[in-house]
Enzyme design. Structure first.
Site, mmCIF file in Angstrom:
data_model
loop_
_atom_site.group_PDB
_atom_site.id
_atom_site.type_symbol
_atom_site.label_atom_id
_atom_site.label_comp_id
_atom_site.label_asym_id
_atom_site.label_seq_id
_atom_site.Cartn_x
_atom_site.Cartn_y
_atom_site.Cartn_z
ATOM 1 N N GLY A 1 -1.681 16.655 -4.469
ATOM 2 C CA GLY A 1 -0.306 16.676 -3.952
ATOM 3 C C GLY A 1 0.696 16.516 -5.086
ATOM 4 O O GLY A 1 1.708 17.224 -5.170
ATOM 5 N N LYS A 2 0.395 15.574 -5.986
ATOM 6 C CA LYS A 2 1.277 15.308 -7.117
ATOM 7 C C LYS A 2 1.306 16.508 -8.073
ATOM 8 O O LYS A 2 2.362 16.900 -8.554
ATOM 9 C CB LYS A 2 0.755 14.061 -7.850
ATOM 10 C CG LYS A 2 1.843 13.232 -8.458
ATOM 11 C CD LYS A 2 1.245 12.056 -9.177
ATOM 12 C CE LYS A 2 1.578 10.752 -8.484
ATOM 13 N NZ LYS A 2 1.150 9.599 -9.293
ATOM 14 N N GLU B 1 -8.466 3.975 -16.721
ATOM 15 C CA GLU B 1 -8.036 2.845 -15.891
ATOM 16 C C GLU B 1 -6.576 2.538 -16.180
ATOM 17 O O GLU B 1 -6.160 2.557 -17.343
ATOM 18 C CB GLU B 1 -8.882 1.625 -16.247
ATOM 19 C CG GLU B 1 -9.557 1.033 -15.022
ATOM 20 C CD GLU B 1 -10.190 -0.290 -15.365
ATOM 21 O OE1 GLU B 1 -9.667 -1.314 -14.883
ATOM 22 O OE2 GLU B 1 -11.167 -0.270 -16.122
ATOM 23 N N ASP C 1 3.907 7.700 -13.214
ATOM 24 C CA ASP C 1 3.467 6.506 -12.501
ATOM 25 C C ASP C 1 4.665 6.020 -11.715
ATOM 26 O O ASP C 1 5.786 6.000 -12.229
ATOM 27 C CB ASP C 1 2.983 5.419 -13.467
ATOM 28 C CG ASP C 1 2.114 4.406 -12.735
ATOM 29 O OD1 ASP C 1 1.083 4.809 -12.165
ATOM 30 O OD2 ASP C 1 2.481 3.221 -12.691
ATOM 31 N N SER C 2 4.439 5.677 -10.460
ATOM 32 C CA SER C 2 5.591 5.358 -9.615
ATOM 33 C C SER C 2 5.252 4.246 -8.646
ATOM 34 O O SER C 2 4.085 3.889 -8.478
ATOM 35 C CB SER C 2 6.018 6.611 -8.847
ATOM 36 O OG SER C 2 4.932 7.096 -8.083
ATOM 37 N N GLY D 1 3.409 7.102 1.746
ATOM 38 C CA GLY D 1 3.546 5.745 1.203
ATOM 39 C C GLY D 1 4.560 4.890 1.961
ATOM 40 O O GLY D 1 4.502 4.772 3.190
ATOM 41 N N TYR D 2 5.495 4.322 1.212
ATOM 42 C CA TYR D 2 6.470 3.389 1.780
ATOM 43 C C TYR D 2 7.727 4.077 2.325
ATOM 44 O O TYR D 2 8.696 3.404 2.660
ATOM 45 C CB TYR D 2 6.879 2.371 0.700
ATOM 46 C CG TYR D 2 5.726 1.520 0.197
ATOM 47 C CD1 TYR D 2 5.411 0.306 0.809
ATOM 48 C CD2 TYR D 2 4.944 1.931 -0.873
ATOM 49 C CE1 TYR D 2 4.348 -0.469 0.353
ATOM 50 C CE2 TYR D 2 3.882 1.169 -1.341
ATOM 51 C CZ TYR D 2 3.590 -0.023 -0.725
ATOM 52 O OH TYR D 2 2.535 -0.794 -1.178
ATOM 53 N N HIS E 1 13.518 9.304 -6.956
ATOM 54 C CA HIS E 1 13.212 8.788 -8.290
ATOM 55 C C HIS E 1 12.461 9.823 -9.129
ATOM 56 O O HIS E 1 12.700 9.979 -10.307
ATOM 57 C CB HIS E 1 12.392 7.495 -8.157
ATOM 58 C CG HIS E 1 11.280 7.573 -7.144
ATOM 59 N ND1 HIS E 1 11.479 8.024 -5.864
ATOM 60 C CD2 HIS E 1 9.960 7.294 -7.218
ATOM 61 C CE1 HIS E 1 10.339 8.003 -5.214
ATOM 62 N NE2 HIS E 1 9.397 7.564 -6.003
ATOM 63 N N ARG E 2 11.535 10.573 -8.472
ATOM 64 C CA ARG E 2 10.748 11.576 -9.189
ATOM 65 C C ARG E 2 11.651 12.715 -9.667
ATOM 66 O O ARG E 2 11.570 13.147 -10.811
ATOM 67 C CB ARG E 2 9.645 12.103 -8.246
ATOM 68 C CG ARG E 2 8.401 12.578 -8.965
ATOM 69 C CD ARG E 2 7.207 12.668 -8.039
ATOM 70 N NE ARG E 2 6.669 11.364 -7.734
ATOM 71 C CZ ARG E 2 6.773 10.756 -6.568
ATOM 72 N NH1 ARG E 2 7.368 11.337 -5.560
ATOM 73 N NH2 ARG E 2 6.275 9.557 -6.392
HETATM 74 P P1 IMP Z 1 0.701 6.210 -8.481
HETATM 75 O O1 IMP Z 1 -0.007 7.426 -7.950
HETATM 76 O O2 IMP Z 1 -0.141 5.281 -9.249
HETATM 77 O O3 IMP Z 1 1.966 6.581 -9.190
HETATM 78 O O4 IMP Z 1 1.096 5.353 -7.192
HETATM 79 C C1 IMP Z 1 2.286 5.554 -6.562
HETATM 80 C C2 IMP Z 1 2.335 4.724 -5.277
HETATM 81 O O5 IMP Z 1 3.689 4.259 -5.158
HETATM 82 C C3 IMP Z 1 2.074 5.570 -4.065
HETATM 83 O O6 IMP Z 1 0.769 5.450 -3.612
HETATM 84 C C4 IMP Z 1 3.052 4.997 -3.043
HETATM 85 O O7 IMP Z 1 2.482 3.871 -2.487
HETATM 86 C C5 IMP Z 1 4.211 4.517 -3.873
HETATM 87 N N1 IMP Z 1 5.251 5.556 -3.972
HETATM 88 C C6 IMP Z 1 5.614 6.214 -5.113
HETATM 89 N N2 IMP Z 1 6.574 7.116 -4.849
HETATM 90 C C7 IMP Z 1 6.805 7.030 -3.526
HETATM 91 C C8 IMP Z 1 7.684 7.750 -2.657
HETATM 92 O O8 IMP Z 1 8.440 8.661 -3.022
HETATM 93 N N3 IMP Z 1 7.626 7.388 -1.363
HETATM 94 C C9 IMP Z 1 6.814 6.411 -0.895
HETATM 95 N N4 IMP Z 1 5.976 5.733 -1.642
HETATM 96 C C10 IMP Z 1 5.968 6.044 -2.963
#
Ligand code: IMP
Length: 211
Positions: free
Chosen positions: A18-19, A46, A75-76, A161-162, A188-189
């Site tokens: 997806g990303k 890791e 990373d988000s 996610g959230y 944010h992205r």
């Molecule tokens: P990453 O893949 O390690 O960057 O994890 C990012 C996690 O942050 C995701 O699994 C979500 O839980 C949360 N997250 C990041 N961006 C968003 C967003 O745009 N909407 C909702 N949750 C987000």
């Protein structure tokens, strides 16, 4: 001085399809194609960093070194100041092994209530850190942020996610209720990518074959 990406294929250090799709759509406008780290058989390091930026660096640098070409990683996560920044870099992990974000959102509501504060209306923000790293260890870093407040119970079935508990500043609907293109225009992205594109990817029209 900022280093620019001059190739036409960029490695995306993510094993999340997806990303990778979302990043491919964002860089296509600059004539850049993407190849996923998974597709190239690159290992997934890791995430041991103490910040979003450190984790993005770890992923991008490992992929760049293994592939011998520049690689991009992000990373988000969601930051809640009253919880000292949690879930933060652990945002995905709060959903547990089943990746159930209803569990993560309930956990967040409970954690805020335990501080004695009201969960609804609590300030929060999403962060996206992007790192573009080269095999020689050089990295260009960008960070996008969107401020908002939390709302409970969760609302809306869009996004991931959230999203269902996050109301962006100036709005009334959650990211989970907004149409995807509306969220993507302010997320944010998107904000981190705007900076990456302007600094490292933007090319003269001639180079994109538009002259
Ligand atoms: P990453 O893949 O390690 O960057 O994890 C990012 C996690 O942050 C995701 O699994 C979500 O839980 C949360 N997250 C990041 N961006 C968003 C967003 O745009 N909407 C909702 N949750 C987000």
């Amino acid at each position: 001085m900022t280093r620019r990406f001059v190739g036409d294929t960029l490695i995306v250090a993510s094993h999340n399809p997806g990303k990778v799709r979302e990043i491919a759509a964002l860089v296509r406008a600059q004539g850049v194609r993407v190849r996923a780290a998974g597709e190239l058989g690159l290992p997934e390091p890791e995430e041991t960093g103490a910040s979003f930026a450190e984790n993005a660096d770890i992923k991008a640098a490992a992929a760049a070194l293994a592939a011998g070409e520049p690689a991009l990683a992000d990373d988000s996560g969601l930051v809640v100041p009253i919880l000292d920044g949690a879930p933060g870099i652990f945002s995905a992990r709060w959903a547990g092994p089943d990746k159930d974000f209803r569990v993560a959102m309930r956990r967040l509501e409970t954690a805020i209530a335990e501080t004695g504060a009201e969960a609804a209306g609590q300030p929060a923000f999403f962060v996206c850190a992007l790192s573009l790293c080269w095999p020689d260890g050089h990295c260009e870093r960008f960070e996008g942020r969107v401020n908002g407040t939390l709302t409970f119970p969760p609302r809306g079935s869009q996004g991931f996610g959230y999203d269902p508990i996050f109301v962006p500043e100036g709005g009334a609907e959650t990211f989970g209720e907004l149409a995807p293109h509306t969220k993507h225009a302010m997320s944010h992205r998107a904000r981190a990518f705007e900076q990456l594109q302007a600094a490292c990817l933007a090319r003269p029209a001639q180079a994109r074959g538009e002259a």
